[in-house]
Design a protein around this motif. Sequence first.
Motif, PDB file in Angstrom:
ATOM      1  N   ALA A   7       0.676  -1.199  -0.087  1.00  0.00           N
ATOM      2  CA  ALA A   7      -0.040  -0.115  -0.096  1.00  0.00           C
ATOM      3  C   ALA A   7       0.858   1.240  -0.057  1.00  0.00           C
ATOM      4  O   ALA A   7       0.486   2.462  -0.613  1.00  0.00           O
ATOM      5  N   ALA A   8       1.928   1.265   0.945  1.00  0.00           N
ATOM      6  CA  ALA A   8       2.931   2.394   1.018  1.00  0.00           C
ATOM      7  C   ALA A   8       3.660   2.759  -0.252  1.00  0.00           C
ATOM      8  O   ALA A   8       3.600   3.688  -0.887  1.00  0.00           O
ATOM      9  N   VAL A   9       4.033   1.429  -1.177  1.00  0.00           N
ATOM     10  CA  VAL A   9       4.498   1.618  -2.550  1.00  0.00           C
ATOM     11  C   VAL A   9       3.574   2.312  -3.566  1.00  0.00           C
ATOM     12  O   VAL A   9       3.981   3.134  -4.430  1.00  0.00           O
ATOM     13  N   LYS A  10       2.301   1.553  -3.397  1.00  0.00           N
ATOM     14  CA  LYS A  10       1.227   2.302  -4.231  1.00  0.00           C
ATOM     15  C   LYS A  10       1.121   3.854  -4.193  1.00  0.00           C
ATOM     16  O   LYS A  10       0.832   4.549  -5.171  1.00  0.00           O
ATOM     17  N   GLU A  11       1.008   4.103  -2.711  1.00  0.00           N
ATOM     18  CA  GLU A  11       0.696   5.569  -2.661  1.00  0.00           C
ATOM     19  C   GLU A  11       1.880   6.332  -3.249  1.00  0.00           C
ATOM     20  O   GLU A  11       1.524   7.403  -3.951  1.00  0.00           O
ATOM     21  N   LEU A  12       3.041   5.883  -2.919  1.00  0.00           N
ATOM     22  CA  LEU A  12       4.191   6.912  -3.520  1.00  0.00           C
ATOM     23  C   LEU A  12       4.479   6.540  -4.937  1.00  0.00           C
ATOM     24  O   LEU A  12       4.740   7.943  -5.517  1.00  0.00           O
ATOM     25  N   ARG A  13       4.078   5.849  -5.571  1.00  0.00           N
ATOM     26  CA  ARG A  13       4.144   5.661  -6.914  1.00  0.00           C
ATOM     27  C   ARG A  13       2.860   6.487  -7.540  1.00  0.00           C
ATOM     28  O   ARG A  13       3.157   7.336  -8.666  1.00  0.00           O
ATOM     29  N   GLU A  14       1.761   6.500  -6.992  1.00  0.00           N
ATOM     30  CA  GLU A  14       0.578   7.595  -7.398  1.00  0.00           C
ATOM     31  C   GLU A  14       0.992   9.054  -7.347  1.00  0.00           C
ATOM     32  O   GLU A  14       0.850   9.702  -8.317  1.00  0.00           O
ATOM     33  N   ARG A  15       1.628   9.296  -6.076  1.00  0.00           N
ATOM     34  CA  ARG A  15       2.096  10.455  -5.811  1.00  0.00           C
ATOM     35  C   ARG A  15       3.229  11.072  -6.659  1.00  0.00           C
ATOM     36  O   ARG A  15       3.295  12.202  -7.133  1.00  0.00           O
ATOM     37  N   SER A  16       4.098  10.214  -6.958  1.00  0.00           N
ATOM     38  CA  SER A  16       5.553  10.704  -7.648  1.00  0.00           C
ATOM     39  C   SER A  16       5.565  10.312  -9.158  1.00  0.00           C
ATOM     40  O   SER A  16       6.115  10.999  -9.915  1.00  0.00           O
ATOM     41  N   ALA A  18       6.865   7.801 -10.086  1.00  0.00           N
ATOM     42  CA  ALA A  18       8.055   6.921 -10.135  1.00  0.00           C
ATOM     43  C   ALA A  18       7.756   5.661 -10.319  1.00  0.00           C
ATOM     44  O   ALA A  18       6.547   5.060 -10.123  1.00  0.00           O
ATOM     45  N   GLY A  19       8.696   4.883 -10.980  1.00  0.00           N
ATOM     46  CA  GLY A  19       8.327   3.297 -10.944  1.00  0.00           C
ATOM     47  C   GLY A  19       8.563   2.527  -9.531  1.00  0.00           C
ATOM     48  O   GLY A  19       8.727   3.038  -8.735  1.00  0.00           O
ATOM     49  N   MET A  20       7.744   1.275  -9.722  1.00  0.00           N
ATOM     50  CA  MET A  20       7.532   0.712  -8.315  1.00  0.00           C
ATOM     51  C   MET A  20       8.511   0.317  -7.673  1.00  0.00           C
ATOM     52  O   MET A  20       8.686   0.386  -6.692  1.00  0.00           O
ATOM     53  N   MET A  21       9.643  -0.151  -8.453  1.00  0.00           N
ATOM     54  CA  MET A  21      10.775  -0.563  -7.993  1.00  0.00           C
ATOM     55  C   MET A  21      11.698   0.659  -7.341  1.00  0.00           C
ATOM     56  O   MET A  21      12.202   0.462  -6.196  1.00  0.00           O
ATOM     57  N   ASP A  22      11.606   1.786  -7.876  1.00  0.00           N
ATOM     58  CA  ASP A  22      12.282   2.800  -7.371  1.00  0.00           C
ATOM     59  C   ASP A  22      11.574   3.475  -6.267  1.00  0.00           C
ATOM     60  O   ASP A  22      12.072   3.793  -5.218  1.00  0.00           O
ATOM     61  N   CYS A  23      10.032   3.448  -6.317  1.00  0.00           N
ATOM     62  CA  CYS A  23       9.397   3.692  -4.913  1.00  0.00           C
ATOM     63  C   CYS A  23       9.669   2.708  -3.749  1.00  0.00           C
ATOM     64  O   CYS A  23       9.899   3.241  -2.562  1.00  0.00           O
ATOM     65  N   LYS A  24       9.571   1.480  -4.053  1.00  0.00           N
ATOM     66  CA  LYS A  24      10.122   0.671  -2.977  1.00  0.00           C
ATOM     67  C   LYS A  24      11.597   0.869  -2.561  1.00  0.00           C
ATOM     68  O   LYS A  24      11.613   0.805  -1.069  1.00  0.00           O
ATOM     69  N   LYS A  25      12.423   1.145  -3.307  1.00  0.00           N
ATOM     70  CA  LYS A  25      13.907   1.611  -2.960  1.00  0.00           C
ATOM     71  C   LYS A  25      13.988   2.690  -2.125  1.00  0.00           C
ATOM     72  O   LYS A  25      14.587   2.913  -1.070  1.00  0.00           O
ATOM     73  N   ALA A  47      11.162  11.871  -9.751  1.00  0.00           N
ATOM     74  CA  ALA A  47       9.822  12.110  -9.512  1.00  0.00           C
ATOM     75  C   ALA A  47       9.681  13.825  -9.941  1.00  0.00           C
ATOM     76  O   ALA A  47      10.617  14.428  -9.695  1.00  0.00           O
ATOM     77  N   ALA A  48       8.722  14.365 -10.421  1.00  0.00           N
ATOM     78  CA  ALA A  48       8.216  15.705 -10.478  1.00  0.00           C
ATOM     79  C   ALA A  48       8.447  16.385  -9.545  1.00  0.00           C
ATOM     80  O   ALA A  48       7.982  15.852  -8.242  1.00  0.00           O
ATOM     81  N   ALA A  49       8.561  17.807  -9.744  1.00  0.00           N
ATOM     82  CA  ALA A  49       8.446  18.613  -8.514  1.00  0.00           C
ATOM     83  C   ALA A  49       7.007  18.635  -7.970  1.00  0.00           C
ATOM     84  O   ALA A  49       5.971  18.553  -8.576  1.00  0.00           O
ATOM     85  N   ALA A  50       6.928  18.428  -6.760  1.00  0.00           N
ATOM     86  CA  ALA A  50       5.710  17.835  -6.079  1.00  0.00           C
ATOM     87  C   ALA A  50       4.892  19.044  -5.432  1.00  0.00           C
ATOM     88  O   ALA A  50       5.423  20.149  -4.811  1.00  0.00           O
ATOM     89  N   LYS A  51       3.574  18.973  -5.656  1.00  0.00           N
ATOM     90  CA  LYS A  51       2.916  20.252  -5.018  1.00  0.00           C
ATOM     91  C   LYS A  51       2.240  19.228  -3.937  1.00  0.00           C
ATOM     92  O   LYS A  51       2.311  18.061  -3.999  1.00  0.00           O
ATOM     93  N   LYS A  52       1.223  19.720  -3.290  1.00  0.00           N
ATOM     94  CA  LYS A  52       0.409  18.852  -2.386  1.00  0.00           C
ATOM     95  C   LYS A  52      -0.319  17.924  -3.337  1.00  0.00           C
ATOM     96  O   LYS A  52      -0.882  18.259  -4.237  1.00  0.00           O
TER      97      LYS A  52
END
Length: 309
Positions: A7-16, A18-25, A47-52
């Motif tokens: 779930a944490a990897v999925k959330e980070l992937r959707e926000r960023s 970035a690829g799944m393995m990059d998010c996991k790392k 990852a692109a520059a993040a806004k909220k």
Amino acid sequence: MAEITAAAVKELRERSGAGMMDCKKALAENGGDTEAAMDWLRTKGLAAAAKKSSRTAAEGLVGVAVAGTKGVAVEVNSQTDFVAKNEIFQSFVRDVTALAMDVNDIDALKGATMPQGGSVEDVLTANIATIGENQVLRRMKRIEVAQGAVIPYVHNAAAPGMGKIGVLVALESDAGVDVLEPLGKQLAQHVAAAFPLALDETGLDQDILERERAIATEKAAESGKPADIIAKMVEGSVKKFAKENALLSQPIVHDGKTPVADVVAKAAKDAGASIKLVDYVRFQLGEGIEKEESDFAAEVAAAAGISKG
């Protein structure tokens, strides 16, 4: 070492993005801390520059109301979207938003008297008992101008004056409403879509800018360039971030190139009047609220004493 969940990897992937393995790392490198992992991905250029994040957690409604030169936005949360569609809940949001026009903060609003009698807080407590779901009066903001207009906009309205994103734009002006209303609506639609962090660059939160500076410094350091060049790269990156996140310098979404400040200036010139964008409010439902996601199957199994393993 912190456990890295799917779930944490999925959330980070959707926000960023970035690829799944990059998010996991990224999560593994940062002890499972999502915000730190987000910064790590950006530092690595993944990852692109993040806004909220525009993905909100809490349910409920944002209500907006205006009365000439004054406007207010109020957020009321519920546990489920089902309750947000309930007429009792919507009526409460409508009444509370109207009351907020005459108070200065959320505590005063909770003590205000509802049209049917009783305080806002008492009626909310009664509604929780009636509907059977927790509800929270979360925040409010009122803006006004001495002369001009405050223009409201609700994105994907669930009912008149309420929805998941509510925006107010304050225009200080001696122009008529025939000029200010269409301009204000255009600006409010931009605010809803572009999510500015401040009216102008001087209003940006210094903590946010320092965080951007730290990320830019680490990225620039990897270039191997001389210190003076790195310093210029960092300053350029921070200035770019500030320009992209300040409302007046953002290119308006309607054409993607004209700065908002220029749109306002042109409208003033065309109208032969003074027009100044002096303030705005953007409330997006659930900003900053972490929604606890539960595994329904696991809950049922646990209640029945059944192991999922």
